[in-house]
Design a protein around this motif. Structure first.
Motif, PDB file in Angstrom:
ATOM      1  N   SER A 222      21.661  85.533  -7.880  1.00 24.79           N
ATOM      2  CA  SER A 222      22.419  86.771  -7.689  1.00 24.79           C
ATOM      3  C   SER A 222      23.003  87.278  -9.003  1.00 24.79           C
ATOM      4  O   SER A 222      23.083  88.494  -9.235  1.00 24.79           O
ATOM      5  CB  SER A 222      23.534  86.566  -6.663  1.00 24.79           C
ATOM      6  N   GLY A 223      23.379  86.365  -9.895  1.00 22.30           N
ATOM      7  CA  GLY A 223      24.011  86.752 -11.150  1.00 22.30           C
ATOM      8  C   GLY A 223      23.098  87.468 -12.118  1.00 22.30           C
ATOM      9  O   GLY A 223      23.562  88.206 -12.993  1.00 22.30           O
ATOM     10  N   LEU A 224      21.800  87.287 -11.972  1.00 21.15           N
ATOM     11  CA  LEU A 224      20.838  87.931 -12.873  1.00 21.15           C
ATOM     12  C   LEU A 224      20.582  89.394 -12.516  1.00 21.15           C
ATOM     13  O   LEU A 224      19.971  90.126 -13.305  1.00 21.15           O
ATOM     14  CB  LEU A 224      19.501  87.181 -12.838  1.00 21.15           C
ATOM     15  N   SER A 225      21.043  89.823 -11.339  1.00 20.12           N
ATOM     16  CA  SER A 225      20.599  91.104 -10.807  1.00 20.12           C
ATOM     17  C   SER A 225      21.731  92.068 -10.515  1.00 20.12           C
ATOM     18  O   SER A 225      22.876  91.664 -10.285  1.00 20.12           O
ATOM     19  CB  SER A 225      19.801  90.867  -9.517  1.00 20.12           C
ATOM     20  N   LEU A 226      21.367  93.338 -10.452  1.00 21.39           N
ATOM     21  CA  LEU A 226      22.322  94.367 -10.046  1.00 21.39           C
ATOM     22  C   LEU A 226      22.669  94.245  -8.572  1.00 21.39           C
ATOM     23  O   LEU A 226      23.769  94.598  -8.148  1.00 21.39           O
ATOM     24  CB  LEU A 226      21.725  95.755 -10.308  1.00 21.39           C
ATOM     25  N   GLY A 227      21.722  93.767  -7.789  1.00 23.34           N
ATOM     26  CA  GLY A 227      21.941  93.628  -6.350  1.00 23.34           C
ATOM     27  C   GLY A 227      21.070  92.550  -5.761  1.00 23.34           C
ATOM     28  O   GLY A 227      20.092  92.110  -6.365  1.00 23.34           O
ATOM     29  N   THR A 228      21.434  92.115  -4.556  1.00 27.29           N
ATOM     30  CA  THR A 228      20.686  91.075  -3.852  1.00 27.29           C
ATOM     31  C   THR A 228      20.302  91.588  -2.466  1.00 27.29           C
ATOM     32  O   THR A 228      21.149  92.103  -1.729  1.00 27.29           O
ATOM     33  CB  THR A 228      21.526  89.793  -3.711  1.00 27.29           C
ATOM     34  N   LEU A 229      19.037  91.427  -2.126  1.00 29.78           N
ATOM     35  CA  LEU A 229      18.504  91.841  -0.831  1.00 29.78           C
ATOM     36  C   LEU A 229      18.288  90.606   0.039  1.00 29.78           C
ATOM     37  O   LEU A 229      17.600  89.669  -0.365  1.00 29.78           O
ATOM     38  CB  LEU A 229      17.179  92.584  -1.020  1.00 29.78           C
ATOM     39  N   ILE A 230      18.877  90.630   1.247  1.00 30.85           N
ATOM     40  CA  ILE A 230      18.717  89.524   2.188  1.00 30.85           C
ATOM     41  C   ILE A 230      17.725  89.945   3.260  1.00 30.85           C
ATOM     42  O   ILE A 230      17.874  91.002   3.893  1.00 30.85           O
ATOM     43  CB  ILE A 230      20.060  89.149   2.859  1.00 30.85           C
ATOM     44  N   VAL A 231      16.709  89.110   3.467  1.00 33.98           N
ATOM     45  CA  VAL A 231      15.658  89.415   4.436  1.00 33.98           C
ATOM     46  C   VAL A 231      15.544  88.248   5.425  1.00 33.98           C
ATOM     47  O   VAL A 231      15.118  87.157   5.061  1.00 33.98           O
ATOM     48  CB  VAL A 231      14.290  89.623   3.740  1.00 33.98           C
ATOM     49  N   GLN A 232      15.933  88.482   6.657  1.00 34.42           N
ATOM     50  CA  GLN A 232      15.889  87.478   7.720  1.00 34.42           C
ATOM     51  C   GLN A 232      16.652  86.202   7.331  1.00 34.42           C
ATOM     52  O   GLN A 232      16.162  85.377   6.572  1.00 34.42           O
ATOM     53  CB  GLN A 232      14.450  87.131   8.097  1.00 34.42           C
ATOM     54  N   ALA A 233      17.832  86.068   7.872  1.00 37.23           N
ATOM     55  CA  ALA A 233      18.655  84.882   7.595  1.00 37.23           C
ATOM     56  C   ALA A 233      19.480  84.543   8.821  1.00 37.23           C
ATOM     57  O   ALA A 233      20.028  85.434   9.482  1.00 37.23           O
ATOM     58  CB  ALA A 233      19.583  85.155   6.408  1.00 37.23           C
ATOM     59  N   LYS A 234      19.550  83.266   9.134  1.00 35.79           N
ATOM     60  CA  LYS A 234      20.408  82.819  10.223  1.00 35.79           C
ATOM     61  C   LYS A 234      21.868  82.898   9.797  1.00 35.79           C
ATOM     62  O   LYS A 234      22.182  83.098   8.631  1.00 35.79           O
ATOM     63  CB  LYS A 234      20.045  81.383  10.612  1.00 35.79           C
ATOM     64  N   LYS A 235      22.762  82.708  10.771  1.00 31.65           N
ATOM     65  CA  LYS A 235      24.190  82.810  10.464  1.00 31.65           C
ATOM     66  C   LYS A 235      24.638  81.745   9.476  1.00 31.65           C
ATOM     67  O   LYS A 235      25.516  81.987   8.663  1.00 31.65           O
ATOM     68  CB  LYS A 235      25.012  82.721  11.754  1.00 31.65           C
ATOM     69  N   ARG A 236      24.071  80.560   9.567  1.00 33.85           N
ATOM     70  CA  ARG A 236      24.403  79.501   8.620  1.00 33.85           C
ATOM     71  C   ARG A 236      23.165  79.246   7.758  1.00 33.85           C
ATOM     72  O   ARG A 236      22.229  78.587   8.197  1.00 33.85           O
ATOM     73  CB  ARG A 236      24.805  78.216   9.349  1.00 33.85           C
ATOM     74  N   SER A 237      23.150  79.785   6.567  1.00 34.99           N
ATOM     75  CA  SER A 237      21.962  79.642   5.720  1.00 34.99           C
ATOM     76  C   SER A 237      22.333  79.797   4.255  1.00 34.99           C
ATOM     77  O   SER A 237      23.358  80.378   3.911  1.00 34.99           O
ATOM     78  CB  SER A 237      20.905  80.691   6.095  1.00 34.99           C
ATOM     79  N   GLY A 238      21.450  79.287   3.405  1.00 28.29           N
ATOM     80  CA  GLY A 238      21.640  79.437   1.971  1.00 28.29           C
ATOM     81  C   GLY A 238      21.593  80.884   1.529  1.00 28.29           C
ATOM     82  O   GLY A 238      22.227  81.267   0.537  1.00 28.29           O
TER      83      GLY A 238
END
Length: 292
Positions: A222-238
């Motif tokens: 996340s630190g390398l980028s302007l933004g982070t895109l999350i694609v399909q993730a459970k409630k408890r996940s990395g």
């Protein structure tokens, strides 16, 4: 390589020196010159470390040969990048706990551009997740955005492969050292990235990946980028850990919505409910950076 970089290079191999201690050493003396000069009493007073541990750290430091290690890595095309080097990514320096050094293999010039998008998600994506990712990423890749991910199975793999398939560039941040690529089935992809793209690690090359390395690695993604895109993730996940790290770093967080009946969309839908930007196409990302 200057003397300060050589000292940090050797320190990066000392297993008894964690990143926190290394940061404190750097604050005390940015050249690391005093590292071997302080006696045990001074070490104990300044860093609150037991004398036996200090003795072992110094012993480990002296056991390494800079020339042997450096020559070995040169043969493997592995390079060392300290935080004070001009090539170190400026965005990564801004996070609360930037890695004091990076090892890399590939084209370090990929860190020069500002426009990086990090992509994370489930290791078990559905067809919907794959198609949605392709739809969102293709226009960005065609606009020369660099795609950053973690070389894991699933969404990470598809993100790297999408960048390659559409003639773009991609960066992988791995949890262990560069001589311990994981997972095994992604080694052909990793070889392609090391040849034509870039792989980064905050660990020396011989470090095997440990369970706790993965959430720590995510802050770099996340630190390398302007933004982070999350694609399909459970409630408890990395992936959600990465999203919240991005928020702590004052970066944009995007999420692709999914069915309310799908466990793999529960995490992304919750992120959207809590303020992440809902993404249906590339313009939803571009308009946040005034590039629409």
């Amino acid at each position: 390589m200057d003397v300060k970089t050589k000292r940090l290079f050797i320190l990066s191999h000392c297993k008894r020196i964690n990143k926190q201690l290394l940061s404190r050493l750097s604050t005390q003396d940015s050249s690391f010159h005093s590292f071997l000069m302080l006696n045990e009493d001074e070490w104990e007073m300044k860093f609150h470390i037991e004398k036996e541990t200090i003795r072992l750290i110094k012993q480990e430091y002296r056991s390494y040969s800079f020339e042997e290690l450096y020559t070995t890595y040169q043969k493997q095309n592995i390079s060392f990048l300290p935080i004070f080097d001009e090539k170190y990514p400026s965005l990564l320096k801004e996070i609360p706990d930037p890695p004091p050094y990076l090892y890399y293999k590939g084209d370090i010039r990929l860190l020069d551009t500002l426009y990086h998008l990090s992509v994370v998600g489930t290791r078990h994506p559905t067809n919907y997740g794959q198609k949605a990712l392709e739809t969102v990423l293709k226009p960005l890749i065609n606009m020369n955005w660099v795609i950053v991910s973690g070389l894991a199975k699933g969404i990470d793999t598809f993100a790297h492969e999408a960048a390659i398939a559409h003639g773009g560039k991609t960066v992988a941040v791995i949890a262990g050292g560069l001589n311990h690529l994981y997972p095994r089935e992604n080694r052909p992809l990793a070889n392609q990235l090391m040849e034509h793209h870039l792989i980064l690690s905050e660990h020396s090359p011989s470090t095997p990946p440990q369970k706790w390395h993965f959430p720590k690695r995510n802050r770099i993604i996340s630190g390398l980028s302007l933004g982070t895109l999350i694609v399909q993730a459970k409630k408890r996940s990395g992936s959600l850990i990465t999203a919240y790290q991005a928020l702590e770093q004052n970066r944009e967080v995007f999420a692709i919505p999914g069915s309310i009946f799908d466990d793999f969309s529960a995490g992304t839908n919750e992120l959207i409910r809590n303020g992440a930007k809902l993404v249906m196409d590339a313009n939803d990302i571009l308009e946040e950076f005034y590039l629409k």
